[in-house]
Design a protein around this motif. Structure first.
Motif, PDB file in Angstrom:
ATOM      1  N   SER A 291       0.823  -1.205   0.000  1.00 22.71           N
ATOM      2  CA  SER A 291       0.000   0.000   0.000  1.00 22.71           C
ATOM      3  C   SER A 291       0.858   1.257   0.000  1.00 22.71           C
ATOM      4  O   SER A 291       0.375   2.343  -0.334  1.00 22.71           O
ATOM      5  N   PHE A 292       2.134   1.119   0.388  1.00 21.79           N
ATOM      6  CA  PHE A 292       3.066   2.248   0.371  1.00 21.79           C
ATOM      7  C   PHE A 292       3.985   2.216  -0.851  1.00 21.79           C
ATOM      8  O   PHE A 292       4.997   2.916  -0.883  1.00 21.79           O
ATOM      9  N   ASN A 293       3.648   1.396  -1.835  1.00 24.48           N
ATOM     10  CA  ASN A 293       4.461   1.301  -3.043  1.00 24.48           C
ATOM     11  C   ASN A 293       4.209   2.521  -3.935  1.00 24.48           C
ATOM     12  O   ASN A 293       3.066   2.939  -4.133  1.00 24.48           O
ATOM     13  N   SER A 294       5.268   3.075  -4.489  1.00 22.05           N
ATOM     14  CA  SER A 294       5.130   4.262  -5.343  1.00 22.05           C
ATOM     15  C   SER A 294       4.677   3.915  -6.752  1.00 22.05           C
ATOM     16  O   SER A 294       4.143   4.781  -7.459  1.00 22.05           O
ATOM     17  N   GLY A 295       4.883   2.662  -7.163  1.00 22.59           N
ATOM     18  CA  GLY A 295       4.524   2.268  -8.518  1.00 22.59           C
ATOM     19  C   GLY A 295       3.096   1.782  -8.630  1.00 22.59           C
ATOM     20  O   GLY A 295       2.427   1.500  -7.629  1.00 22.59           O
ATOM     21  N   ALA A 296       2.644   1.683  -9.861  1.00 22.64           N
ATOM     22  CA  ALA A 296       1.269   1.233 -10.117  1.00 22.64           C
ATOM     23  C   ALA A 296       1.160  -0.279 -10.212  1.00 22.64           C
ATOM     24  O   ALA A 296       0.055  -0.821 -10.179  1.00 22.64           O
TER      25      ALA A 296
ATOM     26  N   LYS B 144      -6.391  -2.216  -8.424  1.00 25.24           N
ATOM     27  CA  LYS B 144      -5.831  -0.879  -8.420  1.00 25.24           C
ATOM     28  C   LYS B 144      -5.090  -0.644  -7.107  1.00 25.24           C
ATOM     29  O   LYS B 144      -5.492  -1.162  -6.065  1.00 25.24           O
ATOM     30  N   PRO B 145      -4.027   0.151  -7.121  1.00 18.23           N
ATOM     31  CA  PRO B 145      -3.276   0.386  -5.875  1.00 18.23           C
ATOM     32  C   PRO B 145      -4.103   1.065  -4.796  1.00 18.23           C
ATOM     33  O   PRO B 145      -3.803   0.917  -3.607  1.00 18.23           O
ATOM     34  N   GLU B 146      -5.145   1.828  -5.182  1.00 17.49           N
ATOM     35  CA  GLU B 146      -5.978   2.463  -4.161  1.00 17.49           C
ATOM     36  C   GLU B 146      -6.688   1.435  -3.284  1.00 17.49           C
ATOM     37  O   GLU B 146      -7.007   1.719  -2.125  1.00 17.49           O
TER      38      GLU B 146
ATOM     39  N   ALA C 108      -4.544   0.675  -0.229  1.00 18.27           N
ATOM     40  CA  ALA C 108      -4.597   1.738   0.776  1.00 18.27           C
ATOM     41  C   ALA C 108      -5.929   1.729   1.513  1.00 18.27           C
ATOM     42  O   ALA C 108      -5.975   1.877   2.747  1.00 18.27           O
ATOM     43  N   LEU C 109      -7.027   1.517   0.783  1.00 20.74           N
ATOM     44  CA  LEU C 109      -8.345   1.492   1.406  1.00 20.74           C
ATOM     45  C   LEU C 109      -8.477   0.300   2.348  1.00 20.74           C
ATOM     46  O   LEU C 109      -9.040   0.420   3.449  1.00 20.74           O
ATOM     47  N   ALA C 110      -7.952  -0.853   1.933  1.00 21.14           N
ATOM     48  CA  ALA C 110      -8.015  -2.043   2.795  1.00 21.14           C
ATOM     49  C   ALA C 110      -7.203  -1.845   4.068  1.00 21.14           C
ATOM     50  O   ALA C 110      -7.597  -2.297   5.153  1.00 21.14           O
ATOM     51  N   VAL C 111      -6.067  -1.162   3.978  1.00 20.33           N
ATOM     52  CA  VAL C 111      -5.242  -0.917   5.163  1.00 20.33           C
ATOM     53  C   VAL C 111      -5.961   0.020   6.136  1.00 20.33           C
ATOM     54  O   VAL C 111      -5.898  -0.170   7.354  1.00 20.33           O
ATOM     55  N   VAL C 112      -6.672   1.020   5.625  1.00 18.15           N
ATOM     56  CA  VAL C 112      -7.422   1.928   6.492  1.00 18.15           C
ATOM     57  C   VAL C 112      -8.511   1.168   7.244  1.00 18.15           C
ATOM     58  O   VAL C 112      -8.675   1.318   8.468  1.00 18.15           O
ATOM     59  N   ILE C 113      -9.252   0.313   6.534  1.00 17.02           N
ATOM     60  CA  ILE C 113     -10.302  -0.479   7.190  1.00 17.02           C
ATOM     61  C   ILE C 113      -9.690  -1.452   8.200  1.00 17.02           C
ATOM     62  O   ILE C 113     -10.207  -1.640   9.308  1.00 17.02           O
TER      63      ILE C 113
END
Length: 284
Positions: free
Chosen positions: A51-56, A249-251, A254-259
């Protein structure tokens, strides 16, 4: 002959060195436990890292970045789904906490006709599969000509959260010392005053733990919500599923980590409160 017999009896056989015993049980159980936890949690660790990866590209590490968290918080559809999820979770937690607590008190303290039946029906949402409950709620809303929206989602979440809150509160009630309430009555306290000053404070850790559990389950619920949610009232789990249908998608990471973070914090708080309530009950 006697000398030979005496020598035979007095001679000692050489000691055979015992082989070390392999405690397979002691080694197998921890190994199975470690492998099981690794199977469950290594994918979660990988999800958090990428989730902290800069690439797509999801499977290739290209550097540390908060790019996808910024993209997630800037997406209006994701934020709208997050608002719906929080609204449903807060409202269903408040309603189910009141209903579950009163149901637990009624089943624990009173005897009335149909008590056993009511107890069995109350725990049905805990026993039956989610898909069966989702279909039942969908048929109920369809027969009642109710349009699917966030309020139908709220009703469905209250239906199963009430049972879980009742389970937690009844577990706390089972450990309460009723002599404290009898002592309050001996001191001329009214039933309402005894409940407000004695029973309710002792029950509060269990009530808060049940409320936190209800909030977590409502925030993570997918199966029931996907059946009874309407257009424009999509929760976060349903939104994640719809995003996965069109490709990873990479988002999503990030969304899964927030939940995951919100759910983990609430579960830890719930466990701590339950542990404190059990410790207080043991001390009393």
């Amino acid at each position: 002959m006697t000398q030979l017999t005496t020598r035979a009896t007095t001679t000692t056989l050489p000691r055979v060195r015992a082989l070390p015993r392999l405690h397979l049980g002691r080694l197998a159980l921890p190994t199975i436990g470690v492998l099981g936890f690794a199977f469950l949690y290594i994918p979660i660790v990988v999800l958090v890292i990428f989730s902290f990866n800069s690439g797509a590209r999801l499977g290739q590490w290209e550097g540390f970045s908060l790019r996808w968290y910024e993209s997630m918080f800037g997406d209006r559809r994701i934020m709208a789904s997050f608002e719906v999820s929080m609204w449903v979770a807060v409202m269903s937690t408040a309603i189910s906490t009141v209903l579950g607590t009163t149901a637990a008190l009624a089943l624990d303290r009173f005897k009335f006709p149909g008590r056993v039946t009511f107890d069995s029906v109350l725990y049905l949402p805990v026993i039956i599969p989610d898909i069966v409950m989702a279909l039942s709620l969908l048929l109920f809303f369809s027969s009642a000509n109710m349009s699917l929206n966030r309020y139908t989602v709220l009703i469905g979440h209250v239906a199963f959260n009430t049972a879980f809150v009742s389970v937690v509160v009844r577990a706390r009630l089972a450990t309460l010392d009723r002599r404290l309430e009898e002592a309050a009555a001996d001191l001329y306290a009214s039933p309402f005053a005894a409940f407000r000053r004695i029973t309710l404070p002792l029950l509060m850790p269990g009530i808060v733990a049940g409320a936190l559990m209800a909030f977590t389950m409502s925030l993570d619920e997918f199966v029931i919500t996907s059946f009874i949610s309407g257009q424009g009232d999509t929760t976060i789990p349903v939104r994640i599923y719809s995003m996965l249908r069109f490709g990873l998608k990479p988002e999503v990471n990030a969304l899964a980590v927030v939940i995951l973070t919100i759910s983990s914090v609430l579960v830890v708080i719930s466990l701590v409160l339950q542990g404190r309530s059990q410790g207080a009950a043991a001390a009393s």
